[in-house]
Design a protein around this motif. Structure first.
Motif, mmCIF file in Angstrom:
data_model
loop_
_atom_site.group_PDB
_atom_site.id
_atom_site.type_symbol
_atom_site.label_atom_id
_atom_site.label_comp_id
_atom_site.label_asym_id
_atom_site.label_seq_id
_atom_site.Cartn_x
_atom_site.Cartn_y
_atom_site.Cartn_z
ATOM 1 N N TYR A 93 0.607 -1.112 0.106
ATOM 2 C CA TYR A 93 0.041 -0.018 -0.159
ATOM 3 C C TYR A 93 0.861 1.266 0.077
ATOM 4 O O TYR A 93 2.210 1.220 0.043
ATOM 5 N N THR A 325 -4.637 7.891 -4.651
ATOM 6 C CA THR A 325 -4.029 6.693 -5.423
ATOM 7 C C THR A 325 -3.320 7.581 -6.594
ATOM 8 O O THR A 325 -4.027 8.122 -7.349
ATOM 9 N N SER B 95 -10.761 1.545 5.201
ATOM 10 C CA SER B 95 -11.011 2.236 3.994
ATOM 11 C C SER B 95 -10.243 1.857 2.658
ATOM 12 O O SER B 95 -10.456 2.229 1.735
ATOM 13 N N ALA B 156 -10.469 9.252 -6.357
ATOM 14 C CA ALA B 156 -10.517 10.735 -6.494
ATOM 15 C C ALA B 156 -10.900 11.163 -7.998
ATOM 16 O O ALA B 156 -11.561 12.247 -7.890
ATOM 17 N N GLU B 159 -14.176 10.796 -8.466
ATOM 18 C CA GLU B 159 -15.121 11.954 -7.634
ATOM 19 C C GLU B 159 -15.152 13.386 -8.632
ATOM 20 O O GLU B 159 -16.198 13.603 -8.634
ATOM 21 N N THR B 190 -10.579 13.260 0.042
ATOM 22 C CA THR B 190 -10.794 13.510 -1.403
ATOM 23 C C THR B 190 -11.977 13.986 -1.690
ATOM 24 O O THR B 190 -12.188 14.656 -2.734
ATOM 25 N N ASP B 261 -19.695 7.494 -2.720
ATOM 26 C CA ASP B 261 -18.147 7.327 -2.805
ATOM 27 C C ASP B 261 -18.001 5.677 -2.462
ATOM 28 O O ASP B 261 -18.411 5.185 -1.399
ATOM 29 N N ALA B 263 -15.897 3.666 -2.069
ATOM 30 C CA ALA B 263 -14.586 2.897 -1.251
ATOM 31 C C ALA B 263 -15.079 1.739 -0.238
ATOM 32 O O ALA B 263 -14.226 0.917 -0.179
HETATM 33 C C1 LIG Z 1 -13.436 6.612 1.644
HETATM 34 C C2 LIG Z 1 -12.636 6.826 0.545
HETATM 35 N N1 LIG Z 1 -12.893 7.687 -0.539
HETATM 36 C C3 LIG Z 1 -12.021 8.013 -1.613
HETATM 37 C C4 LIG Z 1 -10.816 7.356 -1.731
HETATM 38 C C5 LIG Z 1 -9.960 7.697 -2.814
HETATM 39 O O1 LIG Z 1 -9.901 6.829 -3.765
HETATM 40 P P1 LIG Z 1 -8.352 6.927 -4.674
HETATM 41 O O2 LIG Z 1 -7.196 6.772 -3.620
HETATM 42 O O3 LIG Z 1 -8.437 5.725 -5.604
HETATM 43 O O4 LIG Z 1 -8.408 8.254 -5.270
HETATM 44 C C6 LIG Z 1 -10.503 6.600 -0.571
HETATM 45 C C7 LIG Z 1 -9.272 6.010 -0.674
HETATM 46 O O5 LIG Z 1 -8.174 5.724 -0.089
HETATM 47 C C8 LIG Z 1 -11.331 6.273 0.491
HETATM 48 O O6 LIG Z 1 -10.934 5.524 1.240
#
Ligand SMILES: Cc1ncc(COP(=O)(O)O)c(C=O)c1O
Lengths: 442, 491
Positions: A93, A325, B95, B156, B159, B190, B261, B263
Motif C-alpha cells: 500500500y 492513489t 477504508s 479521487a 469523484e 478526497t 463514494d 470505497a
Molecule cells: C472513503 C474513500 N474515498 C475515496 C478514496 C480515494 O480513492 P483513490 O485513492 O482511489 O483516489 C479513498 C481511498 O483511499 C477512500 O478510502
C-alpha cells in the motif's frame, strides 16, 4: 470461494464468537434497500476465466503499429517485469508506515531523483495520473502561486484535443481561461505568442517534441516572454526525450510535465505515468506525494512521505490536489528501466527516436505522392506526412498490409501521422513497401 | 564502484529474540549509516551527449546511475525485501480494502491482446472495446446504475468526474448557480478536495451521536444552493446509513443530487446497490473492491456509474454494441475527458477477470466474509469500539496515541490499521481486515492489538524495533526537505 479460506468449522466458530448463525444477520441494511436480485454473473475456474478474458482480448487483430500521438512504445527489458512484479512491491500500500516500506520509498526517491536530473528542476513528485492531468495540475499550481490576478493560460494551437479536453475540466472549477496561441511552420509562433501574452497570463505551455513530432527550436524565447510577463513557463516533454534534449530548467522552465511511462510501460491502451516537476520555491504548492530523506531513531538515513500537509487527507478542501492513489508502481518500473539503461543506454534510446523517424521520412519522401515530413525541423519519434491520395485511403491501404497508421487533421489538411521507435523500426521496410504501392493513387 | 559492507541483520537479531514470541523481524540491508545505498551511491556515470541534433537543442551531459543488470537486480530485490505487501502479511487498513490480489490476474494482464494502441480504429480494437463494454455493463449492474464510464484513473478522479457530470447536469437544467457540495465530517479527504477542485464550496455535515448523518442537520444544510451530497455507505465507521432513503429524499427535494463514494462497496456485494438507495452518481474503486494490486500507491481506477438522467453528460468516449461488435461514441452532452485515454487499462482487465472468476455467489461470499471477519476481529480485541453495528470495518479507540499503537504493531509483524481518522473517534484505529484473511491471521492480528494494548506507554513510544528502519523523524524530514539524491549531495 477462491480466496476465502475459512473451513466450515472455522466459519461456525467465528459466527459463534460474533453471536449470529448466518453472516447475513450482520448486515444492518433496511429491507427497503436490500438487493434481492442477481447480477447474473457465473463463476469460473481460474483456467476458464483466463480463457474467457484472453479470448475476448484476442478479438483485436495483430497489427504493427506506427501510431504514437501521446502513447509510445519502447522495448521494456525483462528485469522490469521480474522485479516490479515481486509481491512485496506489487501488493504493498501507500507508504503510510515508512518503517516497513523503506524499499518502495527508496525506489520512489530514486524516481524523483531521475526526474530532477532530466528536468533540471528542484522538485519532482512521485507521479500523477498521466501527461494530461499533469498539465491540469500545472495550470492549477500557476493559479495558486501567481500573486497577480492573471487567470489566462496560453497553450499552443497544436495541443491534442484529448489533452485539451482534460485541461478544460481541470480549469472549469477555478474559472481559468484557456486560450491558444498560434504555431507557424509546425512550431511555436513566437511573434504570435508575444502579441497574445499579457498581464493576465498565468502560464504559458509549450511541448517538445510537440504534437507534430517536431522539436521546438527556440523555447528560450518562449521562456523569456513568459518571464517578461510574470507568467509561469511550463514545458511538456517525456522521460526519454529529456535524456537527450537541453534540460528545461536551463531555458527557463518553471514547471515540466509529461509522460514518464515511455520508460517501463509498453503499449497498454493509453496507460500513462504523469511526470510533474517544478521549481523548488513552489515546494509547498506541489500536488501529489513527495518522498523525502530523513533519519530514523538509530541515526540511519531513511525515507518517508513528506510535506503531507499539502495533501487531501490532511488539508481536505484546501489541499493542493485531490490526488490520493497515484501511479507509484509505474514510477518503480520507469526507475528500474532507467537504471537498466544507464545514462548511455538512455541517451542512445533517445537518439534512436531522432534517427529512426528521420530515416523513415527520407525513404517515404523519396516515394511518388508523399512529402515527408511536412514540417522542417528535427523530429522525435513521429512526423506528419502529406499524401497525394486522400490520407484516409492511405491508412486503409496500409491496414490491409497489417500496418496501423493514423490520418490526422492538421492546419486544415488531412495528413498521415507516423511514429517510429525501437519496437517497430524493423517494420519500416513494410511500411515503405505499402506506401510505395500507393504512391500516385489520387 | 566502491566496495560496501552489507550485513543481513535479520537472522542474527532473530536469534536474540528470547521473548518466546514468533520472531517478526523485517529484512534490513545495512551499510554503515544507511540501509541499502541509493543507486547513484553505488555507481554513477556522466556521459557526454553526442547526437545528430544541433548542439543548441541538446544537453551537454547526463549524470545517472550506471549499473549492470545483475547489480540492478540485486538492488531492487533488496529493496523489495525491505517492503511489506499483502503478499507478506495482512494490511488491515480501514477504508483501503487491502485484500489478496489473485496472481492469475497478472498473467491475464500480460496477455499480448493488451498491447493495443488506443488510437487504433474501433474495428481494430474490438477485443479492448468488448472488455470495456462487458465491464461497464457489469459494474452498472453491481451499482444499480444505468450507465458507467471506465475512464477515471483513481477514486479521487472518479469523484472529480462525477462532480463535473453533476455540474453539467445542473447547468443543462438552468440550475448552474448551485454552488455547494455537502460532505459529512467523517468523509475521506478526497471528497472535500474533489468538490473544491470542481469549484464548489464545501459544506461540512456533522454526525449525530450514533455516528451517522445527522438528518436534521442535513435538512438545515440542503437547499437551493445544494448541488450534491457526497456519502459513503457504509460510512467510514463501517455503519450503514439506515436513513438513506430519507436522506436521498431531502437532497432530491432540494434539487440536489446524491453521490456515492464507492470505497466501501466491498461490504455491499450481493446485498445492496447504491442505485437502489437513491444515489444518482457513484464511483467504484477497482483497486479496493475488485482486488487489483495497489502497487505501493497506484495505479488504481475509479469508474463512475450514473442514473439515466446523467448519462448524456458522461466523459467521451463511451462504448456500445453495434453490428455484432462494439463501437465508441461521444455522449450528447459529454463533459469531455478526464484522462488522455482510458485511464489504467491493465487495472480494468484485472478487475474484470476478478469479477468473472467469482460470479454472483463468490461476490456475495466476499461481502459476507469481509463483514464476518471484521466483526470477529473486533470481538477479539481489547480496545473499545464505540460505534456499531459495523460491517466490513470498525473503528476502535486507542487509550494511547494511535500513531504509537501503530508503530508498536509493526513489531508484531503485521501492518497496523489506519490511524487518527475518522476524527469522531478518539485516537482512531480504523480496521478493515477484508475477506481474504484466515481465522489464524485474524487471531494474529488480535494478538498484536492486545499485546500492544498491554504494553507500557513508554515502550510504545520507542517502537518499532524489529522493522527495517527504526521510527523516522517525520517532522524533521518535513522541516528539511531533501527530495532527491541531488539534495543529499548538498548537505
Ligand atoms: C472513503 C474513500 N474515498 C475515496 C478514496 C480515494 O480513492 P483513490 O485513492 O482511489 O483516489 C479513498 C481511498 O483511499 C477512500 O478510502
Amino acid at each position: 470461494m477462491p480466496y476465502v479460506t475459512h473451513s466450515e468449522a472455522e466459519r461456525s466458530e467465528m459466527l459463534d464468537t460474533v453471536g449470529v448463525s448466518d453472516p447475513d444477520a450482520l448486515f444492518d441494511i433496511p429491507d427497503s434497500v436490500r438487493f434481492d436480485g442477481d447480477y447474473g454473473i457465473e463463476a469460473h475456474s481460474e483456467r476458464e476465466t483466463r480463457a474467457a478474458v484472453e479470448g475476448l482480448l484476442d478479438e483485436s487483430p495483430d497489427l504493427t503499429e506506427f501510431l504514437g500521438g501521446g502513447h509510445y512504445d519502447h522495448y521494456v527489458p525483462s528485469v522490469v517485469d521480474h522485479l516490479s512484479l515481486r509481491g512485496e512491491f506489487l501488493t504493498s500500500y501507500t507508504q503510510y508506515q515508512p518503517e516497513i516500506t523503506q524499499g518502495f520509498l527508496q525506489a520512489l526517491f530514486e524516481f524523483q531523483s531521475l526526474v530532477v536530473e532530466l528536468t533540471g528542476l528542484g522538485v519532482a513528485n512521485c507521479s500523477v495520473y498521466d501527461r494530461a492531468t499533469a498539465l491540469g495540475e500545472a495550470v492549477l499550481l500557476a493559479d495558486r502561486v501567481r500573486a497577480t490576478d492573471g487567470d489566462t493560460v496560453l497553450i499552443p494551437a497544436d495541443l491534442p484535443d484529448r489533452v485539451r479536453s482534460v485541461l478544460d475540466n481541470y480549469t472549469d472549477g477555478p474559472e481559468i481561461t484557456v486560450e491558444t496561441y498560434p504555431t507557424s511552420g509546425g512550431t511555436v509562433d513566437v511573434d504570435g505568442l508575444a502579441d497574445q501574452i499579457g498581464a493576465d497570463t498565468s502560464l504559458v505551455y509549450a511541448a517538445t517534441p510537440n504534437a507534430r513530432g517536431v522539436l521546438e527550436p527556440d523555447l528560450a524565447a518562449v521562456g523569456d516572454l513568459a518571464d517578461d510577463n510574470d507568467a509561469l513557463f511550463c514545458v511538456g516533454s517525456d522521460a526519454v526525450a529529456l535524456a537527450l534534449l537541453e534540460s528545461p530548467a536551463a531555458y527557463g522552465a518553471d514547471v515540466v510535465v509529461g509522460d514518464a511511462g515511455v520508460l517501463g510501460l509498453p503499449t497498454t491502451y493509453g496507460m500513462g505515468l504523469g511526470l510533474f516537476a517544478c521549481r523548488e520555491d513552489f515546494l509547498r504548492q506541489v500536488p501529489g506525494r513527495l518522498v523525502g530523506a530523513g533519519e530514523d531513531d538509530a541515526g540511519n538515513r531513511a525515507y518517508t512521505l513528506t510535506l503531507q500537509t499539502r495533501e487531501q487527507h490532511i488539508r481536505r478542501e484546501r489541499a493542493t490536489s485531490n490526488i490520493c492513489t497515484n501511479q507509484a508502481w509505474l514510477a518503480l518500473r520507469a526507475a528500474i528501466h532507467a537504471a537498466w539503461l544507464g545514462p548511455d543506454g538512455l541517451v542512445d534510446l533517445a537518439e534512436e527516436c531522432v534517427t529512426g523517424i528521420a530515416a523513415a521520412c527520407e525513404r517515404i519522401d523519396a516515394l511518388d505522392g508523399f512529402t515527408a515530413p511536412v514540417y522542417d525541423g528535427h523530429h522525435f519519434r513521429e512526423a506528419l506526412i502529406d499524401t497525394a491520395a486522400p490520407a484516409a485511403d492511405v491508412v486503409d491501404h496500409c491496414r490491409h498490409a497489417g500496418l496501423a497508421v493514423r490520418a490526422v487533421e492538421d492546419a486544415g489538411e488531412e495528413r498521415l501521422a507516423v511514429c517510429v521507435t525501437d519496437t517497430n523500426q524493423e517494420s519500416v521496410d513494410d511500411l515503405v513497401d505499402a506506401l510505395a504501392g500507393y504512391g500516385g493513387g489520387a | 564502484m566502491s566496495q560496501k559492507r552489507h550485513e543481513r541483520r535479520t537472522e542474527e537479531a532473530a536469534e536474540g529474540d528470547d521473548e518466546g514470541d514468533a520472531p517478526h523481524q523485517q529484512a534490513r540491508w545495512y551499510d554503515g549509516d544507511r540501509y541499502e545505498p541509493l543507486l547513484d551511491e553505488k555507481s554513477t556515470d556522466t556521459v557526454t551527449v553526442e547526437s545528430s541534433l544541433p548542439d543548441d537543442l541538446t544537453r551537454e551531459e547526463l549524470t545517472l546511475p550506471d549499473l549492470s543488470e545483475p547489480e540492478v537486480t540485486r538492488h531492487y530485490t533488496r529493496l523489495s525485501q525491505m517492503n511489506y505487501g499483502i503478499d507478506s502479511g495482512p494490511i488491515p487498513l480501514g477504508s483501503c480494502t487491502m485484500k489478496y490480489n489473485p496472481a492469475f490476474t497478472e498473467d491475464v494482464a500480460a496477455h499480448p491482446g493488451n498491447r493495443v494502441h488506443p488510437l487504433r480504429t474501433d474495428e481494430d480494437k474490438q477485443g479492448i472495446l468488448g472488455l470495456l463494454y462487458e465491464l461497464q455493463e457489469t459494474l452498472a449492474t453491481v451499482g444499480g446504475m444505468d450507465a458507467v464510464t471506465l475512464q477515471p484513473p483513481a477514486g479521487a478522479a472518479g469523484e472529480f468526474t462525477g462532480i463535473q457530470v453533476a455540474k453539467a447536469y445542473h447547468e443543462a437544467n438552468g440550475e448552474g448557480e448551485r454552488s455547494e457540495v455537502i460532505v459529512p465530517e467523517s468523509a475521506h479527504g478526497t471528497n472535500f478536495a474533489s468538490a473544491a477542485m470542481a469549484g464548489y464550496d464545501v459544506v461540512e455535515l456533522p454526525s449525530n451521536e450514533d455516528g451517522r448523518v445527522a438528518v436534521d442537520a442535513l435538512e438545515a444544510a440542503a437547499g437551493e444552493d445544494t448541488a450534491l451530497l457526497m456519502l459513503t455507505n457504509p460510512n467510514t465507521l463501517g455503519l450503514f446509513e439506515r436513513d438513506i432513503t430519507e436522506i436521498a429524499d431531502i437532497v432530491h427535494e432540494a434539487g440536489g443530487l446524491l453521490y456515492y463514494d464507492g470505497a466501501n462497496l466491498n461490504s455491499l456485494l450481493g446485498k445492496a446497490r447504491p442505485g437502489d438507495m437513491g444515489f444518482d452518481v457513484m464511483h467504484f474503486n477497482l483497486h479496493k473492491t475488485f482486488a487489483t494490486p495497489h502497487g505501493g500507491g497506484g495505479p488504481g481506477q475509479g469508474p463512475i456509474g450514473v442514473s439515466a438522467d446523467l448519462a448524456p453528460f458522461l466523459p467521451t468516449p463511451q462504448v456500445r454494441e453495434a453490428d455484432g461488435g462494439y463501437e465508441t461514441y461521444e455522449p450528447d452532452h459529454s463533459i469531455g475527458r478526464v484522462h488522455e485515454f482510458m485511464g489504467n487499462w491493465l487495472v480494468l482487465v484485472k478487475a474484470y477477470a476478478y469479477i468473472l472468476r467469482h460470479g454472483d455467489v463468490g461476490l456475495e461470499r466476499i461481502s459476507e466474509t469481509a463483514v464476518l471477519n471484521a466483526n470477529y476481529l473486533a470481538e477479539r480485541i481489547e480496545y473499545e469500539v464505540p460505534y456499531g453495528p459495523f460491517h466490513h470495518e470498525f473503528v476502535a479507540s486507542a487509550d494511547e496515541d494511535a500513531a504509537d499503537v501503530a508503530k508498536a504493531m509493526l513489531d508484531h509483524g503485521v501492518h497496523p490499521p489506519t490511524t487518527k481518522w475518522p476524527e469522531i473517534v478518539d485516537e482512531a484505529l480504523m480496521t478493515e481486515p477484508t475477506e481474504t484473511e484466515s481465522k489464524a491471521r485474524l487471531d494474529d492480528l488480535a494478538a498484536a492489538f492486545n499485546a500492544v494494548a498491554a504494553t507500557d506507554p513508554e515502550d510504545l513510544a520507542a517502537a518499532p524495533n524489529e522493522t527495517t528502519a527504526r521510527r523516522i523523524d517525520q517532522a524533521d524530514a518535513a522541516r528539511n526537505p531533501r527530495l532527491s539524491w541531488h539534495a543529499l549531495d548538498d548537505t
